[in-house]
Design a protein around this motif. Structure first.
Motif, PDB file in Angstrom:
ATOM      1  N   ILE A 124       1.069  -1.339   0.060  1.00 41.29           N
ATOM      2  CA  ILE A 124      -0.573  -0.005   0.060  1.00 41.29           C
ATOM      3  C   ILE A 124       0.534   1.121   0.040  1.00 41.29           C
ATOM      4  N   LEU A 125       0.001   2.458  -1.055  1.00 45.62           N
ATOM      5  CA  LEU A 125       1.018   3.220  -0.684  1.00 45.62           C
ATOM      6  C   LEU A 125       0.439   4.857   0.195  1.00 45.62           C
ATOM      7  N   ILE A 174       4.425   7.296   2.095  1.00 45.16           N
ATOM      8  CA  ILE A 174       5.861   5.630   2.248  1.00 45.16           C
ATOM      9  C   ILE A 174       5.194   4.385   1.231  1.00 45.16           C
ATOM     10  N   LYS A 175       5.606   3.433   1.580  1.00 45.64           N
ATOM     11  CA  LYS A 175       5.245   2.612   1.019  1.00 45.64           C
ATOM     12  C   LYS A 175       5.700   1.092   2.183  1.00 45.64           C
ATOM     13  N   PRO A 215      10.155   7.116  -0.066  1.00 41.22           N
ATOM     14  CA  PRO A 215      10.767   7.467  -1.368  1.00 41.22           C
ATOM     15  C   PRO A 215      11.685   7.538  -1.899  1.00 41.22           C
ATOM     16  N   TYR A 216      12.713   8.221  -1.030  1.00 43.36           N
ATOM     17  CA  TYR A 216      13.436   8.304  -1.851  1.00 43.36           C
ATOM     18  C   TYR A 216      14.922   8.152  -0.101  1.00 43.36           C
ATOM     19  N   THR A 229      16.817   3.979   3.438  1.00 48.89           N
ATOM     20  CA  THR A 229      15.585   4.492   3.772  1.00 48.89           C
ATOM     21  C   THR A 229      14.543   2.979   3.786  1.00 48.89           C
ATOM     22  N   THR A 230      14.860   2.027   3.925  1.00 51.09           N
ATOM     23  CA  THR A 230      14.252   0.393   3.581  1.00 51.09           C
ATOM     24  C   THR A 230      14.265  -0.069   5.121  1.00 51.09           C
ATOM     25  N   TYR A 231      12.602   0.090   5.855  1.00 50.06           N
ATOM     26  CA  TYR A 231      13.481  -0.335   7.149  1.00 50.06           C
ATOM     27  C   TYR A 231      12.775  -1.836   7.431  1.00 50.06           C
TER      28      TYR A 231
END
Length: 506
Positions: free
Chosen positions: A159-160, A221-222, A187-188, A194-196
């Motif tokens: 989900i975004l 966020i994604k 996003p960046y 920035t991946t958790y």
């Protein structure tokens, strides 16, 4: 821009393309700290040259130039390096001296900004890369996901959204059927920064400030379902005649022996059993369909697409987009070898970046993509190649007093490295007991923790099946890093340099 010769009939075959690039006097200059990514392109493109901040070859490469008036406090960061080179008087003279009358210099840069675009315009150069504005928009993981959905290349179930709290995250994830183990991305951000991974309240608490907010202040966020997966990467070139896709690679990420960044990228590898022909075809389909959608946004030229292979189901999902020359380029521009052992010659296949040059050459193209992909596959069929990007590991900032030469090395059974010859690139190394070191930082230059020292290329796998480094790789790393010696910079010098960099905005 003037073409080498008027072209009424479009270029169709690899031989026609190779002849065109070999004969065209169009000058093309790749500006970077070092030439790592695009080595090999100059083998097929007559007008292609390197302009670098560090001379990896100590003056031996006939198509490379490094200015001699580099300040003691050298520019730092890819964008700052590119902009400094463009403004350097020696660089400008070199470009002018190697630009035939009637031609406009074409400039290739991996990382750049609006100032770079302005400088090229003012200098009368043509920057043959997608614009900063387009790259920034497409670089967003949110935009990539949306465009992928439109292209019919979906990401891992996601989900975004925006969230305000742990309870909000859990409610939205449950409604979307994403399960308890989640992957959250901003996003960046690159190299995994920035991946958790969030599977508990404790995980969430560690990153809450990065991924939550109230109302409009909450970041987009994604949120993805966690899957057992194999991350893959492929470079591609979007042209007016379709998308040419490079080899499928597995990336080296998160190895503290190589990179200081948790989850950071430190090279790639390819080998025959990496993926099956069926999975390779699925990856190719995802990349081409996604690139067809990007072409509608006006994107032309090189990019990298990461895909995720669900190892439980065999599904291939769209991962991320890197709208630029990437770390995969070192593999993409391999031509492969044919001929008798000890007397290899390059395969007739083209380096992938050649198609980027064609797209910006303004020549008509009618590409037989199936034939091009078959030729490229044949060139690298059955071959194993690994790249290892090595960073300075010592905590000290040093003036380098010793550094290993660029060239071919013999690898001992204990992982030791013995210098053999100062070759210009790694295209002709053949055996598992050979390696090629491409130096990015040399004697007299400054190295601090986390700086890329260069790239080691081998004909062996660098990782085990489950991503641990092989024992061979573990021996090579200290063997190479041990060839660097330096003089520790004083505390005063470090603070002075840091202060000047802040003033310069680096």
């Amino acid at each position: 821009m003037t073409a080498a010769r008027p072209l009424e009939a479009p270029l169709r075959t690899i031989e026609e393309i190779k002849t065109y690039l070999a004969e065209s006097p169009q000058p093309i200059f790749y500006l970077s700290r070092s030439a790592t990514n695009l080595l090999g392109v100059e083998r097929v493109a007559k007008g292609f040259r390197f302009i670098t901040l560090s001379d990896s070859w100590d003056g031996r490469h006939p198509r490379a130039f490094t200015p001699t008036n580099i300040p003691k406090l050298e520019p730092r960061g890819n964008v700052s390096v590119a902009n400094w080179l463009l403004q350097n008087d020696q660089v400008q003279r070199y470009i002018a001296e190697h630009t035939p009358t009637g031609y406009t210099p074409q400039i290739v840069i991996a990382m750049f900004d609006e100032k770079t675009e302005q400088l090229c315009s003012e200098l009368g150069y043509e920057l043959i890369m997608p614009t900063v504005a387009l790259r920034k928009r497409l670089d967003s993981k949110i935009v990539t996901t949306e465009l992928g959905n439109e292209a019919g290349t979906p990401s891992v179930p996601n989900i975004l959204t925006q969230i305000s709290s742990w309870d909000d995250l859990r409610a939205q994830a449950e409604a979307a059927g994403l399960g308890d183990r989640l992957v959250i991305q901003l996003p960046y951000g690159d190299s995994g920064r920035t991946t958790y991974f969030v599977s508990s309240r404790a995980d969430f608490d560690k990153v809450e400030s990065e991924i939550t907010g109230q109302g409009a202040s909450a970041p987009q966020i994604k949120v993805m379902r966690y899957i057992n997966h194999q991350p893959l990467a492929s470079e591609a070139i979007i042209t007016s005649a379709g998308t040419v896709v490079g080899p499928v690679l597995r990336e080296n990420t998160g190895h503290p022996e190589l990179t200081r960044y948790k989850g950071g990228w430190s090279g790639s590898e390819m080998y025959p059993s990496l993926v099956s022909a069926e999975i390779r075809a699925k990856v190719m389909e995802v990349v081409q369909k996604f690139c067809a959608r990007l072409s509608q946004e006006g994107y032309r030229g090189i990019l990298e697409v990461s895909t995720l292979l669900d190892t439980d189901t065999g599904d291939v999902y769209l991962g991320e987009l890197n709208p630029r020359i990437s770390g995969s380029s070192s593999h993409s521009n391999l031509q492969g070898l044919i001929g008798a052992p000890g007397r290899p010659v390059p395969h007739p296949a083209l380096p992938l970046f050649a198609f980027h040059l064609l797209e910006y050459a303004g020549v008509p193209l009618e590409l037989d993509l199936d034939a091009i992909h078959a030729e490229a596959a044949a060139a690298l069929d059955g071959q194993t190649w690994s790249t290892l990007v090595m960073q300075h590991q010592r905590d000290t900032t040093e003036w380098l007093t010793e550094a290993p030469q660029t060239g071919r090395y013999r690898v001992g059974d204990d992982g030791s490295l013995e210098f053999v010859s100062p070759d210009l690139d790694w295209q002709t190394i053949e055996e598992p007991n050979e390696a090629f070191w491409f130096r990015s930082v040399g004697v007299g230059e400054v190295a601090s923790r986390g700086l890329d020292l260069g790239m080691l290329i081998t004909r062996r796998r660098s990782q085990e099946q489950h991503y641990a480094l092989t024992e061979h790789t573990k021996r090579l790393i200290p063997a190479l890093l041990g060839k660097y010696r330096g003089k520790k910079m004083s505390t005063f010098e470090r603070y002075m340099r840091a202060g000047i960099r802040r003033l310069r905005g680096e």
